[in-house]
Design a protein around this motif. Structure first.
Motif, PDB file in Angstrom:
ATOM      1  N   LEU A  67      14.782   7.699 -50.364  1.00  0.00           N
ATOM      2  CA  LEU A  67      13.684   8.522 -49.860  1.00  0.00           C
ATOM      3  C   LEU A  67      13.590   8.427 -48.341  1.00  0.00           C
ATOM      4  N   VAL A  68      13.671   7.200 -47.821  1.00  0.00           N
ATOM      5  CA  VAL A  68      13.601   7.014 -46.366  1.00  0.00           C
ATOM      6  C   VAL A  68      14.785   7.678 -45.682  1.00  0.00           C
ATOM      7  N   PHE A  69      15.970   7.518 -46.255  1.00  0.00           N
ATOM      8  CA  PHE A  69      17.186   8.002 -45.597  1.00  0.00           C
ATOM      9  C   PHE A  69      17.310   9.521 -45.633  1.00  0.00           C
ATOM     10  N   PHE A  70      16.889  10.130 -46.747  1.00  0.00           N
ATOM     11  CA  PHE A  70      17.097  11.568 -46.897  1.00  0.00           C
ATOM     12  C   PHE A  70      15.841  12.405 -46.657  1.00  0.00           C
ATOM     13  N   ALA A  71      14.663  11.804 -46.839  1.00  0.00           N
ATOM     14  CA  ALA A  71      13.432  12.584 -46.687  1.00  0.00           C
ATOM     15  C   ALA A  71      12.956  12.635 -45.237  1.00  0.00           C
ATOM     16  N   LEU A  72      13.128  11.543 -44.504  1.00  0.00           N
ATOM     17  CA  LEU A  72      12.640  11.530 -43.121  1.00  0.00           C
ATOM     18  C   LEU A  72      13.281  12.608 -42.241  1.00  0.00           C
ATOM     19  N   PRO A  73      14.585  12.912 -42.408  1.00  0.00           N
ATOM     20  CA  PRO A  73      15.146  14.006 -41.610  1.00  0.00           C
ATOM     21  C   PRO A  73      14.439  15.342 -41.822  1.00  0.00           C
ATOM     22  N   GLN A  74      13.851  15.533 -43.007  1.00  0.00           N
ATOM     23  CA  GLN A  74      13.098  16.757 -43.258  1.00  0.00           C
ATOM     24  C   GLN A  74      11.835  16.825 -42.410  1.00  0.00           C
ATOM     25  N   LEU A  75      11.398  15.638 -41.947  1.00  0.00           N
ATOM     26  CA  LEU A  75      10.207  15.560 -41.092  1.00  0.00           C
ATOM     27  C   LEU A  75      10.582  15.444 -39.620  1.00  0.00           C
ATOM     28  N   GLY A  76      11.875  15.600 -39.345  1.00  0.00           N
ATOM     29  CA  GLY A  76      12.336  15.549 -37.960  1.00  0.00           C
ATOM     30  C   GLY A  76      12.708  14.173 -37.462  1.00  0.00           C
ATOM     31  N   LEU A  77      12.805  13.191 -38.362  1.00  0.00           N
ATOM     32  CA  LEU A  77      13.144  11.830 -37.963  1.00  0.00           C
ATOM     33  C   LEU A  77      14.377  11.380 -38.734  1.00  0.00           C
ATOM     34  N   SER A  78      15.514  11.363 -38.059  1.00  0.00           N
ATOM     35  CA  SER A  78      16.763  10.952 -38.694  1.00  0.00           C
ATOM     36  C   SER A  78      17.078   9.505 -38.314  1.00  0.00           C
ATOM     37  N   LEU A  79      17.385   8.689 -39.310  1.00  0.00           N
ATOM     38  CA  LEU A  79      17.714   7.288 -39.089  1.00  0.00           C
ATOM     39  C   LEU A  79      19.134   7.005 -39.538  1.00  0.00           C
ATOM     40  N   ASP A  80      19.821   6.160 -38.783  1.00  0.00           N
ATOM     41  CA  ASP A  80      21.124   5.672 -39.218  1.00  0.00           C
ATOM     42  C   ASP A  80      20.938   4.766 -40.430  1.00  0.00           C
ATOM     43  N   PRO A  81      22.014   4.469 -41.161  1.00  0.00           N
ATOM     44  CA  PRO A  81      21.870   3.654 -42.376  1.00  0.00           C
ATOM     45  C   PRO A  81      21.176   2.307 -42.161  1.00  0.00           C
ATOM     46  N   VAL A  82      21.526   1.587 -41.086  1.00  0.00           N
ATOM     47  CA  VAL A  82      20.937   0.256 -40.885  1.00  0.00           C
ATOM     48  C   VAL A  82      19.439   0.338 -40.614  1.00  0.00           C
ATOM     49  N   PRO A  83      18.967   1.162 -39.653  1.00  0.00           N
ATOM     50  CA  PRO A  83      17.514   1.276 -39.477  1.00  0.00           C
ATOM     51  C   PRO A  83      16.796   1.791 -40.722  1.00  0.00           C
ATOM     52  N   ALA A  84      17.428   2.707 -41.454  1.00  0.00           N
ATOM     53  CA  ALA A  84      16.814   3.214 -42.683  1.00  0.00           C
ATOM     54  C   ALA A  84      16.695   2.108 -43.721  1.00  0.00           C
ATOM     55  N   ALA A  85      17.722   1.265 -43.827  1.00  0.00           N
ATOM     56  CA  ALA A  85      17.677   0.148 -44.771  1.00  0.00           C
ATOM     57  C   ALA A  85      16.577  -0.838 -44.386  1.00  0.00           C
ATOM     58  N   ILE A  86      16.473  -1.150 -43.097  1.00  0.00           N
ATOM     59  CA  ILE A  86      15.430  -2.067 -42.633  1.00  0.00           C
ATOM     60  C   ILE A  86      14.052  -1.488 -42.914  1.00  0.00           C
ATOM     61  N   ALA A  87      13.881  -0.198 -42.648  1.00  0.00           N
ATOM     62  CA  ALA A  87      12.590   0.450 -42.885  1.00  0.00           C
ATOM     63  C   ALA A  87      12.216   0.404 -44.364  1.00  0.00           C
ATOM     64  N   ALA A  88      13.172   0.716 -45.239  1.00  0.00           N
ATOM     65  CA  ALA A  88      12.892   0.720 -46.677  1.00  0.00           C
ATOM     66  C   ALA A  88      12.559  -0.674 -47.183  1.00  0.00           C
ATOM     67  N   LEU A  89      13.338  -1.672 -46.758  1.00  0.00           N
ATOM     68  CA  LEU A  89      13.081  -3.039 -47.199  1.00  0.00           C
ATOM     69  C   LEU A  89      11.752  -3.559 -46.662  1.00  0.00           C
ATOM     70  N   THR A  90      11.424  -3.179 -45.430  1.00  0.00           N
ATOM     71  CA  THR A  90      10.156  -3.620 -44.836  1.00  0.00           C
ATOM     72  C   THR A  90       8.971  -2.985 -45.549  1.00  0.00           C
ATOM     73  N   ILE A  91       9.073  -1.702 -45.834  1.00  0.00           N
ATOM     74  CA  ILE A  91       7.996  -1.017 -46.560  1.00  0.00           C
ATOM     75  C   ILE A  91       7.782  -1.670 -47.919  1.00  0.00           C
ATOM     76  N   SER A  92       8.892  -1.971 -48.590  1.00  0.00           N
ATOM     77  CA  SER A  92       8.801  -2.564 -49.923  1.00  0.00           C
ATOM     78  C   SER A  92       8.163  -3.945 -49.885  1.00  0.00           C
TER      79      SER A  92
END
Length: 214
Positions: A67-92
């Protein structure tokens, strides 16, 4: 398995440790902040935090990562795999940490807080000097347990291309056609990481008992 195969899995372990450590460092204080909002019963924010925690806790880590990796670009925020992984793990982990902190806040004897209030002690000082030291001690076992679960949740980020322990072991097994040795080595590495974390917890608890971190 060759030395290169062992090194490949070890590199995956380093990735696991790095992602887990960063998400833990971010998620523990974030969970504390969310728990403070719920404990203080802030009218609007409290309901928002409750909804956030409920939704995130019910969402599998792999789904949250996608969701973080593929949905955020729809909102104009694209993340590379590592920042997306950190964001998802931190949210969880922040959602689970919130409930661990909140449980300790609920058990905290409120009369101590009220007694400090009667002496006109500022709110921030009351929380920092009276509430947090006791809540921290009560929360430590649950927080460490969540940290171990966080480490074991990192394979979920492999879906966006992150090579952690499990994915590295899978690659080695696919190349050597012997899946058992790399997965045994991966299991040993997981065990060492969790063992180090538990030892660190015991050291902190010992210092707390002796007043070293009071």
């Amino acid at each position: 398995m060759t030395a290169y195969d062992y090194w490949s899995i070890t590199q995956g372990a380093l990735a696991t440790i790095s992602l887990s450590l960063i998400s833990i460092v971010l998620g523990v204080p974030l969970g504390l902040g969310l728990a403070l909002i719920r404990w203080a019963k802030v009218p609007v924010l409290g309901r928002i935090v409750y909804s956030y925690v409920s939704i995130v806790r019910s969402c599998p880590t792999v789904t949250l990562t996608l969701l973080v990796f593929f949905a955020l670009p729809q909102l104009g925020l694209s993340l590379d795999p590592v920042p997306a992984a950190i964001a998802a793990l931190t949210i969880s982990t922040s959602a689970f940490n919130c409930e661990i902190w909140r449980s300790a806040f609920v058990e905290f004897p409120r009369d101590q807080y009220d007694a400090a209030l009667s002496f006109a002690m500022p709110r921030f000082t009351r929380i920092r000097r009276i509430v947090l030291p006791q809540v921290y001690r009560a929360s430590l076992p649950g927080l460490v347990n969540e940290m171990t679960l966080q480490i074991k949740s990192t394979p979920a980020v492999a879906v966006i291309g992150i090579v952690e322990i499990t994915r590295a072991a899978l690659r080695v097994g696919s190349n050597t056609y012997e899946p058992l040795p790399p997965f045994i080595f991966a299991l040993v590495l997981y065990g060492l990481i969790v063992f180090a974390l538990i030892r660190l917890k015991r050291m902190v608890e010992k210092r707390l008992r002796t007043g070293g971190l009071a």
